[in-house]
Design a protein around this motif. Structure first.
Motif, PDB file in Angstrom:
ATOM      1  N   ASP B  22       0.971  -0.910  -0.353  1.00 34.17           N
ATOM      2  CA  ASP B  22       0.065   0.071  -0.023  1.00 34.17           C
ATOM      3  C   ASP B  22       0.428   1.206  -0.259  1.00 34.17           C
ATOM      4  O   ASP B  22       0.955   1.971   1.241  1.00 34.17           O
ATOM      5  CB  ASP B  22      -0.463   0.289   1.241  1.00 34.17           C
ATOM      6  CG  ASP B  22      -1.487   1.036   1.159  1.00 34.17           C
ATOM      7  OD1 ASP B  22      -1.859   2.232  -0.021  1.00 34.17           O
ATOM      8  OD2 ASP B  22      -1.962   1.660   2.566  1.00 34.17           O
ATOM      9  N   LYS B  24       0.098   4.408   0.029  1.00 34.53           N
ATOM     10  CA  LYS B  24      -0.062   5.845  -0.070  1.00 34.53           C
ATOM     11  C   LYS B  24      -0.011   5.387   2.189  1.00 34.53           C
ATOM     12  O   LYS B  24      -0.104   5.865   2.490  1.00 34.53           O
ATOM     13  CB  LYS B  24      -1.779   5.793   0.240  1.00 34.53           C
ATOM     14  CG  LYS B  24      -1.758   6.123  -1.175  1.00 34.53           C
ATOM     15  CD  LYS B  24      -2.834   6.963  -1.023  1.00 34.53           C
ATOM     16  CE  LYS B  24      -3.583   7.405  -2.537  1.00 34.53           C
ATOM     17  NZ  LYS B  24      -2.576   6.983  -3.399  1.00 34.53           N
ATOM     18  N   SER B  25       0.243   4.365   2.710  1.00 34.99           N
ATOM     19  CA  SER B  25       0.303   3.787   4.441  1.00 34.99           C
ATOM     20  C   SER B  25       1.735   4.681   4.757  1.00 34.99           C
ATOM     21  O   SER B  25       1.550   4.311   5.966  1.00 34.99           O
ATOM     22  CB  SER B  25       0.356   2.021   5.061  1.00 34.99           C
ATOM     23  OG  SER B  25       1.771   1.892   3.876  1.00 34.99           O
ATOM     24  N   GLU B  28       4.533  10.576   2.664  1.00 30.06           N
ATOM     25  CA  GLU B  28       4.587  11.974   2.102  1.00 30.06           C
ATOM     26  C   GLU B  28       6.698  12.336   1.962  1.00 30.06           C
ATOM     27  O   GLU B  28       6.263  12.388   2.821  1.00 30.06           O
ATOM     28  CB  GLU B  28       3.666  12.609   2.182  1.00 30.06           C
ATOM     29  CG  GLU B  28       2.325  12.335   1.440  1.00 30.06           C
ATOM     30  CD  GLU B  28       2.817  11.598  -0.260  1.00 30.06           C
ATOM     31  OE1 GLU B  28       1.620  11.206  -1.001  1.00 30.06           O
ATOM     32  OE2 GLU B  28       3.463  12.957  -0.962  1.00 30.06           O
TER      33      GLU B  28
END
Lengths: 150, 175
Positions: B22, B24-25, B28
């Motif tokens: 994943d 997006k886990s 950023e």
């Protein structure tokens, strides 16, 4: 090298020549006779045991030393003149920032227009190439078909 | 064997454990910095403008104003420089202990010279851009002409070949 870098190099050269000149002259200067009481450096406590070899190197280095300021100042003036020549040769187009920006906008618009023309010509040429390829394929097929009865 | 081990990796690598499954886990990346930032105790700006001489605490010898005549100012600064060098030589002969003021003046002139030359760089950049655009326009026009010529030639060849085919076709039919 481009003009401005050359100018910058020339400025650094002038600086180098200036401090080298003054530094060398300071370091190598022969002593100056201020008071008449003190004896000259040549005639010291042991008055010249061997007169022949010693005066000639001393006189030579004195003569050389007298030439140094002339040579070095000639270098300095030459470098300064080269700087002036480079400044005169600068391709500085008058008109300032706004004129340049206007010219850039104008050139961009012209570039766009010519780009559009180029795209159109390219598309037309691609289409024609496609047609020619099709026709060539058809002609080759006909050739093959007509050759069979032989 | 008194070798030191390398420092451990920063501990937040654990946050990227499930990155492959994943994306997006994981956190950023940090956004780009804007404005001024401090790096190793020094201040840096992200705004790439040549700082004016007053900002650096140096007196400006050439006149300010919207349009500076660069050639004239460069030439006059050069003459000033030569005069100051001559003054320094004189002072060293007469009153050698007062060299400091003269040396300061000479370095001031050099700083002004370099600042003037650096302020010519944006002008040079714009002139280079103009030159590049002109070259590109010329190349594009050349390409348009080339393509037009080739298309016309291709049309001509096709028409010729139609003529030859008709001739041979007619002779074939007659056979």
């Amino acid at each position: 090298m481009d003009a401005i870098s050359q100018l910058q190099e020339k400025v650094n050269t002038i600086a180098t020549i200036a401090f080298t000149t003054i530094g060398t002259l300071q370091r190598d200067a022969p002593p100056v006779r201020i008071s008449p009481n003190y004896p000259e450096a040549g005639s010291g406590p042991t008055p010249a045991p061997n007169p022949n070899p010693t005066p000639t190197p001393a006189a030579d280095s004195d003569a050389d030393f007298a030439k140094q300021p002339k040579l070095m100042s000639a270098e300095l003036v030459k470098a300064a003149k080269q700087f002036d020549a480079l400044v005169a040769a600068l391709p500085l187009s008058e008109g300032g920032e706004e004129a340049q920006l206007k010219r850039i906008a104008q050139l961009e618009a012209e570039n766009d227009a010519v780009g559009q023309q180029l795209e159109k010509q390219l598309e037309a040429a691609e289409r024609e190439l496609q047609e020619v390829r099709e026709l060539f394929g058809q002609a080759a097929d006909h050739c093959l078909n007509l050759k069979k009865p032989e | 064997m008194a070798t030191a081990t390398y420092p451990p990796p920063p501990p937040y690598y654990k946050l990227y454990k499930d990155y492959l499954q994943d994306p997006k886990s994981a956190p950023e990346p940090p956004p780009p910095i804007e404005g001024t930032y401090i790096c190793y105790g020094g201040n840096y700006t992200t705004d790439d403008i040549l700082p004016s001489l007053e900002d650096q605490g140096v007196r400006q010898l050439y006149p300010k104003g919207p349009n500076i005549d660069f050639k004239k100012e460069l030439r006059s600064l050069n003459r000033e420089l030569q005069l100051h060098i001559l003054e320094l030589a004189d002072i060293l002969v007469e009153r050698p202990s007062q060299y400091a003021r003269r040396v300061e003046d000479i370095s001031l002139i050099f700083k002004n010279l370099h600042h003037l030359l650096n302020s010519l760089r944006p002008h040079q950049a714009r002139a280079t851009l103009i030159h590049i655009l002109e070259l590109q326009i010329q190349r594009r026009k050349q390409a348009v002409e080339d393509i037009k010529r080739r298309r016309e030639e291709a049309q001509r060849l096709l028409k010729e070949s139609i003529g030859t085919l008709e001739d041979t076709g007619a002779s074939f039919v007659l056979k």
